[in-house]
Design a protein around this motif. Sequence first.
Motif, PDB file in Angstrom:
ATOM      1  N   PHE A 106      53.928 142.829 -64.337  1.00 25.35           N
ATOM      2  CA  PHE A 106      53.293 142.967 -63.172  1.00 25.35           C
ATOM      3  C   PHE A 106      53.759 143.038 -61.855  1.00 25.35           C
ATOM      4  O   PHE A 106      54.524 141.552 -61.027  1.00 25.35           O
ATOM      5  N   PHE A 111      53.230 147.951 -63.077  1.00 24.30           N
ATOM      6  CA  PHE A 111      54.148 147.690 -64.330  1.00 24.30           C
ATOM      7  C   PHE A 111      55.061 148.127 -64.843  1.00 24.30           C
ATOM      8  O   PHE A 111      55.531 149.698 -64.928  1.00 24.30           O
ATOM      9  N   VAL A 180      46.082 142.130 -60.356  1.00 19.45           N
ATOM     10  CA  VAL A 180      45.715 143.568 -61.348  1.00 19.45           C
ATOM     11  C   VAL A 180      44.413 144.730 -60.794  1.00 19.45           C
ATOM     12  O   VAL A 180      45.030 145.540 -60.931  1.00 19.45           O
ATOM     13  N   CYS A 184      43.840 148.653 -59.724  1.00 14.85           N
ATOM     14  CA  CYS A 184      43.680 148.996 -61.109  1.00 14.85           C
ATOM     15  C   CYS A 184      42.823 150.408 -59.958  1.00 14.85           C
ATOM     16  O   CYS A 184      41.566 149.477 -60.152  1.00 14.85           O
ATOM     17  N   LEU A 235      42.074 143.324 -69.057  1.00 10.54           N
ATOM     18  CA  LEU A 235      43.310 144.081 -68.768  1.00 10.54           C
ATOM     19  C   LEU A 235      44.197 144.536 -70.141  1.00 10.54           C
ATOM     20  O   LEU A 235      45.602 144.363 -70.439  1.00 10.54           O
TER      21      LEU A 235
END
Length: 251
Positions: A106, A111, A180, A184, A235
Motif C-alpha cells: 500500500f 496498492f 487503507v 477505501c 482488508l
Amino acid sequence: MLKIKLKAAAFHFLFTALVASFAGVLIFIVWYPSPYTTISGGFGLWVILTLVELSLGPLMSIVIYNPQKKIKELVCDYALVGLLQIAALTYGVYILYSARPLFMVFVKDRFELVTASDLTPRLQSDAEKWRANWSGPTVLGVRSSETASEQRELMFDTVLSGVGIHLRPKYYTDLDADGVLSVCKPVSSLIIAVGDSFGEEYTVELSRLAPGDDYCWVPVVNGNRYWTAILEKNLNFVKFLPIDPWELHNE
C-alpha cells in the motif's frame, strides 16, 4: 492402425492431463491463490502451458506409436517425447514461478502488486523476512524516509531509476489499516461510477456483494496496468476487476 494410434494418443493425453493437474494444484494453491489468479496473469499462463502439453505429447504419440516396433524402440521414442514434455513443463513452471505475486504494497492511495520478477535476487532476499506465509502475496505498507539520504533517494533516485518505493524492501513496514480504510471507498460509489463509465458490464457482479457496507474498493497498480480491488472491511481482498479506477467518473 489409425485406431490403435488414437488409443495410444488418448492414454498419453490422460497421463499428460494428470501431470498438468498436479502442476495446477501447485500454481493455484501456492503461487496464485484466489483472488490473485487473474490479476497476476497466472491463469492465462497456465492455460497456455497446459494446451502446449496436452497437444505436444498426444500428437507426437500418434506419429511415433507403432505396435510393430520393438519394446526397446518404443521405450526410446517415448523417453525422447517425455524429455521434450518435461523440458516444456519445466520452462513453463519456471515462468509462472518467476511471475508469482509476492507482495501487495500500500502506497499513499493505492496498492502496488510486486511479483518475483520485479525484484532482483538480492532484493528478494532482503524482502524475504516480510513474507508472512507460503501461499499468495503478503500485504504490507511502506514507511517514510528517516534520514536525509533516504529522503534524497525517494525524491530523486526513484524518479530517475523508475524503481518505486514499493520495489524497495528496506522501506517495507506493517500495513496501516486505518490508512487503507481512509482511502477505501464504498462499493455503492463504485457501482455508480462503473455504470456511468462501463455500462452494466460489472454493475450486476458488484451488486451481488451484499450488504454493500461490508465492502470497499481501492486502486491497484500491476506494472503498467490498473485494476480495482474489492476489499472486505477487515482488508481481505475479495476480487480484482480489470477496471482502471482513474478512468471512472462520479466516484
